[in-house]
Design an enzyme around this catalytic site. Structure first.
Site, PDB file in Angstrom:
ATOM      1  N   GLY A 144      -5.110   0.329   2.367  1.00 54.05           N
ATOM      2  CA  GLY A 144      -3.781   0.930   2.421  1.00 54.05           C
ATOM      3  C   GLY A 144      -3.808   2.314   1.815  1.00 54.05           C
ATOM      4  O   GLY A 144      -4.867   2.855   1.473  1.00 54.05           O
ATOM      5  N   GLY A 145      -2.622   2.908   1.688  1.00 52.20           N
ATOM      6  CA  GLY A 145      -2.547   4.267   1.169  1.00 52.20           C
ATOM      7  C   GLY A 145      -2.887   4.353  -0.302  1.00 52.20           C
ATOM      8  O   GLY A 145      -3.285   5.415  -0.790  1.00 52.20           O
ATOM      9  N   MET A 146      -2.733   3.228  -1.060  1.00 51.92           N
ATOM     10  CA  MET A 146      -2.939   3.289  -2.493  1.00 51.92           C
ATOM     11  C   MET A 146      -4.191   2.548  -2.943  1.00 51.92           C
ATOM     12  O   MET A 146      -4.767   2.867  -3.974  1.00 51.92           O
ATOM     13  CB  MET A 146      -1.709   2.704  -3.208  1.00 51.92           C
ATOM     14  CG  MET A 146      -1.685   2.951  -4.704  1.00 51.92           C
ATOM     15  SD  MET A 146      -0.198   2.315  -5.490  1.00 51.92           S
ATOM     16  CE  MET A 146      -0.536   0.576  -5.506  1.00 51.92           C
TER      17      MET A 146
ATOM     18  N   VAL B  80      -8.571  -3.529  -0.459  1.00 51.14           N
ATOM     19  CA  VAL B  80      -8.686  -4.934  -0.859  1.00 51.14           C
ATOM     20  C   VAL B  80      -9.997  -5.494  -0.311  1.00 51.14           C
ATOM     21  O   VAL B  80     -10.295  -5.333   0.876  1.00 51.14           O
ATOM     22  CB  VAL B  80      -7.490  -5.757  -0.346  1.00 51.14           C
ATOM     23  CG1 VAL B  80      -7.622  -7.215  -0.798  1.00 51.14           C
ATOM     24  CG2 VAL B  80      -6.183  -5.170  -0.840  1.00 51.14           C
TER      25      VAL B  80
ATOM     26  N   ASP C  90      10.246  -4.461  -1.422  1.00 50.20           N
ATOM     27  CA  ASP C  90       9.397  -4.103  -0.278  1.00 50.20           C
ATOM     28  C   ASP C  90       8.971  -5.362   0.480  1.00 50.20           C
ATOM     29  O   ASP C  90       7.795  -5.555   0.785  1.00 50.20           O
ATOM     30  CB  ASP C  90       8.175  -3.322  -0.760  1.00 50.20           C
ATOM     31  CG  ASP C  90       7.490  -2.565   0.387  1.00 50.20           C
ATOM     32  OD1 ASP C  90       8.140  -2.376   1.442  1.00 50.20           O
ATOM     33  OD2 ASP C  90       6.319  -2.180   0.233  1.00 50.20           O
TER      34      ASP C  90
END
Length: 827
Positions: free
Chosen positions: A16-18, A21, A128
């Site tokens: 993901g953007g952050m 995993v 979210d």
């Protein structure tokens, strides 16, 4: 591959953007985990690090079957990581975008509702909820993950940057899209969007940018499910209500409603919803049972009743009791033991009664100073003197009473009322945008109440309003500057800036007044355009005015003026055309009032006017005929003047090109005639040599290429020496026929580029040849056939070149549009 001590990374699960995993093995316990590793490049921004650690802290506090568990959190070198429970059941959405079964969708939604109910009871709002944050276990049960942007419902921590709303636009609640304070009901709205997507395979609101999606959540009606799912519409309506108070008020209520539907399906009440995967609903147990049994901790603990205390009476229960004698003695004194037990029971009842009724007992004791303080506090509260520093405000008086008696209910209730009144005052100040007063009252309320949900909600609302006010002030300044510089509409304009303010605050008086000024300025520009007889510009400005202010009073006036101006222009155009045709009939073509100038004036006013175009074409024919007559009389000077006028009337006329070619030949003959008497033997020898070279080039097919060595250039070179050379003139006359012959050969041999050169040879040697347009159309079709073949072979560059050649030869070919679309869709 990165290295985290204690973990063996097996493979990447997602990025993901952050964070990324990985599936990893926790070596100490030989357990598979999902290892979430934050991107080191984000460490420079403290907000991302805070969000990452916040997720770990929150998730570590949540122990529920339908919440992904956290095993470990730490840092290894430059990597922050969280080791989480690994769920291998796959994605909650189908990979091909098809809807999920009703039973699956309801079960997942119910399980996540119970997880949200548990998290909300712990004081956290997820913010979210979306399919990407719902994972499946191997047994098919669902679990909620990613609490990275969650916030404690009674926390003052802000995880948003100024002017930013965090969340995923397609799943945002209306209040989240507005940037307002959130509670658990916002998560239930997001869960409703997830349910809709599970049932239909798509989100209900979609647009090109996130702002537009947010506006749709606020303004668009609740989406309607397909007819076969209509029995689920009431459930969806409750989840997706625009106002939080109209939704389910907690996850438990939502889960119960879903469970009733599931039971109804099993019992046959909704046969249209039944499918093979519809499970029997399972009652929540374990943590969920505890969640439903134990209500969430009420916010603002300081405002709730504390456990009473009555001085030394409280110690009675802890006073030492006489212990019974050892077993040896007690066994012989059964009666004494019973008596002692009865005594203990009596004492316990007495102590409990004293403890329970201690406030009432204390109230019987006289305390003049305490009662006076409370009475003065009540009076100050009634008079609105809530806070101060002169010992006469309600807050000071009630606090003084609590100093005398820390557990006095009246003093405690008085302080609570002071806090509530301060919150009311702060809300009123916020409504009228008096931020300083709202902040002062809110700070006082926070001190009096010791925090609490109302305080935190108001803090969030005040922060959002101040942020909006700051952004609005900047936009208003930008709009004023654009208005002053005359940038009224369009990108970066005054209208855009004012409208953005109104999108956030529809009643903003400054923005409304700014838009009014913009509309007036546009209306004045339209009047100026009308005065300048510029109909097109005036129409564009009127359209912009109608978009800005559909009911602006100047619009009817301006449209009437446009109609009047248009009628006047039409009459003037008719007069000009009539005069031009009269001058043409009289043979007065040139001059400022001649037919040519008048037709040009008409076309300038109306470029598509058929009468003017027809008149210009007739003028060109007349002028060309006169020029040809002049050429017949060897008057090249007069012919040149006439052809120059004809070029103004019809610059693309084939007859004009042919006449210009005759003019060029006439001039060359005149020049050759002056040199004829000077031809020397050396010139004769050179002429013979060039004629031979020209004949060879003709045979080889080099008609106009290469320049200087082609047949066309060699024959013309001979004529520059001897303008009457019959062999050269005969050779030039043969070039068009030879070029057409070579053109046919090139077409048959699949050599379109060679055929294109042959067309140029015909046009160059005989500018007026009528067969050239048909040759160009044929060649364009050949290039389009090539384009289609190249597209099929995925040869993009070749297809592009062939398509460009076809368009240049025949831009009106009907096959062009379809092949252009196929070409642009090539990878």
């Amino acid at each position: 591959m990165i290295e985290i001590p204690g973990y063996k990374i097996l493979r990447q699960l997602g990025r993901g953007g952050m964070a990324t995993v990985y599936l990893a093995m926790q070596e100490s316990v030989q357990r598979e985990v999902a290892l979430k590793v934050m991107s080191p490049s984000l460490l420079a921004d403290p907000d991302f690090g805070e969000r990452f650690l916040r997720e770990a802290r929150i998730a570590a506090k949540l122990h529920h079957r339908n919440v992904v568990g956290v095993h470990d959190v730490g840092r290894a070198g430059e990597y922050h990581y969280i080791a989480m429970e690994y769920l291998g059941g796959g994605a909650v959405l189908a990979k091909d975008g098809t809807p999920r079964s009703v039973g699956f969708a309801l079960r997942v939604t119910r399980e996540i509702a119970t997880a949200l109910n548990y998290a909300h009871a712990k004081g956290f709002v997820h913010r979210d909820v979306k399919p990407d944050n719902i994972l499946l276990r191997d047994d098919g049960s669902a679990a909620l993950t990613d609490f990275g942007i969650a916030r404690a419902s009674d926390s003052a921590t802000h995880m948003t940057r100024t002017g930013t709303v965090i969340g995923t636009p397609h799943y945002m609640s209306p209040e989240q899209a507005r940037g307002r304070a959130l509670d658990g009901r916002a998560d239930l709205y997001s869960l409703g969007i997830v349910l809709y997507e599970l049932l239909t395979g798509r989100v209900p609101f979609h647009a090109d940018d996130s702002l537009a999606v947010g506006i749709m959540h606020i303004t668009q009606p609740i989406p309607i499910l397909p007819e076969r799912l209509s029995a689920l519409q009431p459930l969806l309506n409750r989840l997706l209500a625009k106002h939080p108070e109209d939704r389910f008020q907690d996850g438990a209520a939502a889960a119960d409603a879903i469970e009733q539907i599931e039971l109804g399906i099993v019992q046959g009440d909704h046969p249209e919803l039944a499918d093979s995967s519809t499970p029997l609903p399972r009652r929540a147990g374990g943590d969920e049972a505890a969640t439903r049994a134990i209500p969430a901790t009420p916010p603002g603990g300081a405002r709730h009743r504390a456990e009473p205390s009555l001085g030394r009476l409280d110690d009675i229960a802890n006073a030492p009791m006489h212990r019974p004698l050892p077993h040896r003695v007690a066994a012989s004194r059964t009666g004494s033991r019973r008596w002692i037990f009865a005594a203990v029971v009596v004492v316990a009842i007495a102590v409990a009664s004293l403890w329970l009724f201690q406030s009432r007992l204390r109230g019987l004791l006289p305390n003049t100073e305490l009662n006076t303080l409370i009475a003065r506090g009540d009076k100050a509260l009634a008079e609105g003197r809530l806070v101060g520093n002169h010992n006469d405000s309600a807050r000071e008086l009630f606090q003084a009473a609590r100093t005398l008696d820390p557990d006095n209910d009246a003093a405690r209730a008085g302080l609570n009322k002071v806090g509530e009144r301060l919150i009311e005052q702060a809300r009123a100040a916020l409504t009228r945008n008096d931020f300083s007063t709202a902040q002062s009252d809110l700070d006082q309320a926070n001190e009096v109440l010791g925090g609490g949900k109302e305080v935190e909600d108001l803090k969030a609302a005040l922060h959002a309003a101040q942020t909006r006010n700051t952004a609005s002030a900047a936009l208003l300044a930008k709009g004023d500057a654009a208005l002053a510089s005359g940038k009224l509409v369009g990108r970066g304009s005054a209208a855009e800036a004012y409208q953005r303010v109104l999108d956030a605050d529809a009643t903003n008086a400054l923005a409304l007044n700014g838009l009014k000024k913009v509309a007036e300025a546009v209306a004045q520009q339209a009047r100026d355009a009308i005065a300048a007889n510029n109909v097109d510009q005036a129409n564009q400005l009127i359209a912009e005015l109608a978009q800005l202010s559909p009911n602006h009073p100047a619009i009817p006036e301006l449209r009437g003026a446009i109609a009047k101006l248009h009628a006047g222009q039409q009459q003037a155009l008719e007069d000009t055309l009539s005069r031009a045709e009269a001058q043409q009939r009289a043979g007065r073509i040139a001059g400022p009032d001649g037919a040519l100038a008048l037709f040009e004036s008409a076309l300038k006013s109306d470029p598509g006017n058929a009468r003017a175009k027809n008149g210009m074409a007739k003028l060109a024919q007349t002028l060309i005929a006169q020029a040809n007559a002049a050429l017949d009389d060897d008057n090249a000077t007069q012919a040149a003047a006439l052809l120059q006028q004809a070029a103004q009337a019809a610059p693309d006329s084939p007859a004009l090109r042919k006449a210009n070619a005759r003019l060029g030949d006439a001039r060359e003959r005149l020049e050759a005639a002056t040199r004829r008497a000077q031809i020397t033997p050396a010139d004769q020898a050179r002429i013979q040599q060039m004629l031979g070279q020209a004949d060879q080039a003709m045979t080889a097919g080099n008609l106009i290429l290469p320049p200087g060595d082609c047949a066309f250039d060699k024959y013309r070179a001979v004529l520059t020496i001897d303008a009457d050379n019959a062999a050269a003139m005969e050779g030039l006359a043969k070039i068009p026929a030879r070029a057409k012959e070579l053109f046919e050969q090139a077409i048959r041999n699949g050599m379109p580029n060679k055929a294109r050169a042959d067309i140029d040879a015909v046009s160059e040697s005989d500018p007026g040849d009528a067969s050239v347009p048909a040759m160009r159309d044929r060649l364009a079709d050949v290039f389009l056939d090539q384009t289609q073949s190249y597209i099929a072979q995925k040869r993009r560059a070749d297809a592009g070149r062939a398509l460009d050649a076809a368009r240049e030869l025949n831009p009106n070919n009907p096959r062009l549009a379809a092949l252009r679309a196929q070409f642009e869709s090539m990878p």
